[in-house]
Structure formats: C-alpha cells, structure tokens
Design an enzyme around this catalytic site. Structure first.
Site, PDB file in Angstrom:
ATOM      1  N   LYS A  40       0.837  -1.201   0.000  1.00 55.22           N
ATOM      2  CA  LYS A  40       0.000   0.000   0.000  1.00 55.22           C
ATOM      3  C   LYS A  40       0.869   1.248   0.000  1.00 55.22           C
ATOM      4  O   LYS A  40       0.508   2.270  -0.588  1.00 55.22           O
ATOM      5  CB  LYS A  40      -0.954   0.014   1.182  1.00 55.22           C
ATOM      6  CG  LYS A  40      -0.262   0.284   2.526  1.00 55.22           C
ATOM      7  CD  LYS A  40      -1.254   0.481   3.631  1.00 55.22           C
ATOM      8  CE  LYS A  40      -0.772   0.605   5.004  1.00 55.22           C
ATOM      9  NZ  LYS A  40       0.521   0.943   5.410  1.00 55.22           N
ATOM     10  N   ASP A  93      -6.730  -0.089   3.698  1.00 54.26           N
ATOM     11  CA  ASP A  93      -5.477   0.635   3.938  1.00 54.26           C
ATOM     12  C   ASP A  93      -4.997   1.350   2.683  1.00 54.26           C
ATOM     13  O   ASP A  93      -4.443   2.441   2.757  1.00 54.26           O
ATOM     14  CB  ASP A  93      -4.381  -0.322   4.416  1.00 54.26           C
ATOM     15  CG  ASP A  93      -4.454  -0.614   5.904  1.00 54.26           C
ATOM     16  OD1 ASP A  93      -5.194   0.091   6.613  1.00 54.26           O
ATOM     17  OD2 ASP A  93      -3.747  -1.526   6.354  1.00 54.26           O
ATOM     18  N   SER A 103      -0.578  10.994   4.821  1.00 52.53           N
ATOM     19  CA  SER A 103       0.234   9.840   4.434  1.00 52.53           C
ATOM     20  C   SER A 103       1.622  10.294   3.997  1.00 52.53           C
ATOM     21  O   SER A 103       1.777  11.031   3.022  1.00 52.53           O
ATOM     22  CB  SER A 103      -0.448   9.093   3.283  1.00 52.53           C
ATOM     23  OG  SER A 103       0.454   8.208   2.652  1.00 52.53           O
ATOM     24  N   ARG A 104       2.631   9.830   4.707  1.00 53.65           N
ATOM     25  CA  ARG A 104       4.005  10.251   4.369  1.00 53.65           C
ATOM     26  C   ARG A 104       4.443   9.701   3.018  1.00 53.65           C
ATOM     27  O   ARG A 104       5.193  10.347   2.295  1.00 53.65           O
ATOM     28  CB  ARG A 104       4.969   9.874   5.480  1.00 53.65           C
ATOM     29  CG  ARG A 104       5.009   8.421   5.824  1.00 53.65           C
ATOM     30  CD  ARG A 104       5.905   8.167   7.047  1.00 53.65           C
ATOM     31  NE  ARG A 104       5.834   6.803   7.463  1.00 53.65           N
ATOM     32  CZ  ARG A 104       5.095   6.371   8.476  1.00 53.65           C
ATOM     33  NH1 ARG A 104       4.360   7.197   9.171  1.00 53.65           N
ATOM     34  NH2 ARG A 104       5.093   5.105   8.803  1.00 53.65           N
ATOM     35  N   ASN A 105       3.988   8.511   2.640  1.00 56.81           N
ATOM     36  CA  ASN A 105       4.345   7.947   1.341  1.00 56.81           C
ATOM     37  C   ASN A 105       3.674   8.724   0.209  1.00 56.81           C
ATOM     38  O   ASN A 105       4.308   9.059  -0.788  1.00 56.81           O
ATOM     39  CB  ASN A 105       3.971   6.461   1.298  1.00 56.81           C
ATOM     40  CG  ASN A 105       4.863   5.654   2.198  1.00 56.81           C
ATOM     41  OD1 ASN A 105       6.005   5.383   1.870  1.00 56.81           O
ATOM     42  ND2 ASN A 105       4.361   5.293   3.368  1.00 56.81           N
ATOM     43  N   VAL A 128      10.151   8.497   7.878  1.00 55.23           N
ATOM     44  CA  VAL A 128      10.541   7.365   7.050  1.00 55.23           C
ATOM     45  C   VAL A 128       9.494   7.142   5.967  1.00 55.23           C
ATOM     46  O   VAL A 128       8.292   7.096   6.249  1.00 55.23           O
ATOM     47  CB  VAL A 128      10.704   6.087   7.892  1.00 55.23           C
ATOM     48  CG1 VAL A 128      10.966   4.877   7.016  1.00 55.23           C
ATOM     49  CG2 VAL A 128      11.821   6.259   8.906  1.00 55.23           C
ATOM     50  N   GLU A 130       8.661   4.402   3.993  1.00 50.95           N
ATOM     51  CA  GLU A 130       8.933   2.970   3.884  1.00 50.95           C
ATOM     52  C   GLU A 130       8.561   2.387   2.538  1.00 50.95           C
ATOM     53  O   GLU A 130       9.064   1.339   2.148  1.00 50.95           O
ATOM     54  CB  GLU A 130       8.275   2.194   5.020  1.00 50.95           C
ATOM     55  CG  GLU A 130       6.758   2.211   5.017  1.00 50.95           C
ATOM     56  CD  GLU A 130       6.153   3.334   5.833  1.00 50.95           C
ATOM     57  OE1 GLU A 130       6.626   4.488   5.741  1.00 50.95           O
ATOM     58  OE2 GLU A 130       5.176   3.067   6.546  1.00 50.95           O
TER      59      GLU A 130
END
Length: 181
Positions: A40, A93, A103-105, A128, A130
């Site tokens: 995700k 998710d 959302s950091r991504n 981070v 990820e």
C-alpha cells in the site's frame, strides 16, 4: 487486523484490542496482510506522484484499482489469499494511504511528482518513507515469483533509476492493451 495462524491467539488479541471506538478483525492469512501492509505504501508513492503531476481523481482511482490487482497477484503467487487484499488490510489501507494528506508515502510521491528528486522529497517529509524500501523488495519478489508488476516497476524506475515520473506514466499507459481480468 490481527493476523495469526493460531485462531485462539487471534481471537484473544481481537478481544483485548477491540472496544467501542476500535473494531478489530482476525485473519489467518498473515502473508496477505504483510503484502497489503507493505505494498500500500508503494501505491501511495505512485498516487502522490499522480497528484503532484496534476492528474485528476479518475486517474488516481484507476491507479488504486490496478494497484490492488498487482497486490493480489503477488500475494496469490506467494501463497496468500487474494480475498485478504479485498478487505481492510488491502483495499481499506490502500484507499486511506493513497488519499490522505497525512500519508508520508503519498506526500513523498507528491513532491516527486512536483519535480523534487526522491532524496529531496524524503527530507521534506521528515519521516521514514517505507514505500521506497518496499518498492525495491516487491520488485524482487515479482521477479522471483514471475509476476508482472508494472506500477511497482515504474515506481522503482522513478525512485532508483532517475526516470521522470511523466515518462513512467507514459510507459505505463502505452503497454500492450489487454482485458482487465
């Protein structure tokens, strides 16, 4: 989600963590949960790039939908259950991670779509990201299990091969045509 092969353990954990504000479900598909939880973030990077490039909601909806398909194909090839990815640990998710401004991504992907280099985007996020690590691992798993993962491949090319996100989208959109399923 509580993932465990031992049903009694899963039910016990479910009862411990569930309350009037938080509902927990169980699953014996630990592998499917792990695939959903990690991929995700890769799809959120792609969704953020789409947003950063200025593509609309329909483009992102198509990306998310095809992303869940890639996640399902890899999970199935590895022995997971595709229905797991259709539930909270997959679609649930995935939607929130690809849509949320928190959302950091997704945020890192947005900066990349805006023209920042991946390393610059990670610094701007200050957390981070990820999905960058998961992207590389997922591509390796796709190769190992002979699963075509075009979105994940494109994200890897942008992150690690300095491919322009617009070029990655162009290549993704100009692959050979085929039926959806």
């Amino acid at each position: 989600m509580v993932g465990a092969k031992d049903e009694a353990f899963a039910v016990e954990a479910q009862q411990i963590f569930s309350n009037e504000n938080f509902r927990v479900y169980t699953s014996d598909d630990v592998l499917g949960i792990e695939i959903g939880a990690s991929l995700k973030n890769v799809m959120a990077l792609a969704a953020g790039m789409s947003d950063g490039l200025g593509y609309g909601d329909n483009a992102k909806a198509a990306l998310i939908t095809r992303g869940i398909r890639e996640m399902e194909k890899l999970a199935l090839a590895m022995g997971g259950k595709p229905e797991t990815l259709g539930g909270l640990t997959g679609v649930g998710d995935l939607i929130v991670t690809c849509q949320s401004q928190h959302s950091r991504n997704r945020k890192a992907g947005y900066y990349i779509g805006q023209g920042f280099a991946p390393e610059e985007a990670y610094k701007k996020v200050q957390m981070v990201v990820e999905g960058a690590y998961s992207a590389k691992a997922a591509l390796g798993l796709g190769e190992k299990y002979h699963v075509d993962l075009p979105i994940i491949r494109g994200v890897n090319e942008v992150l690690f091969e300095k491919k322009d996100p617009k070029e990655a989208v162009f290549e993704l959109m100009n692959r050979a045509l085929k039926p959806e399923m």
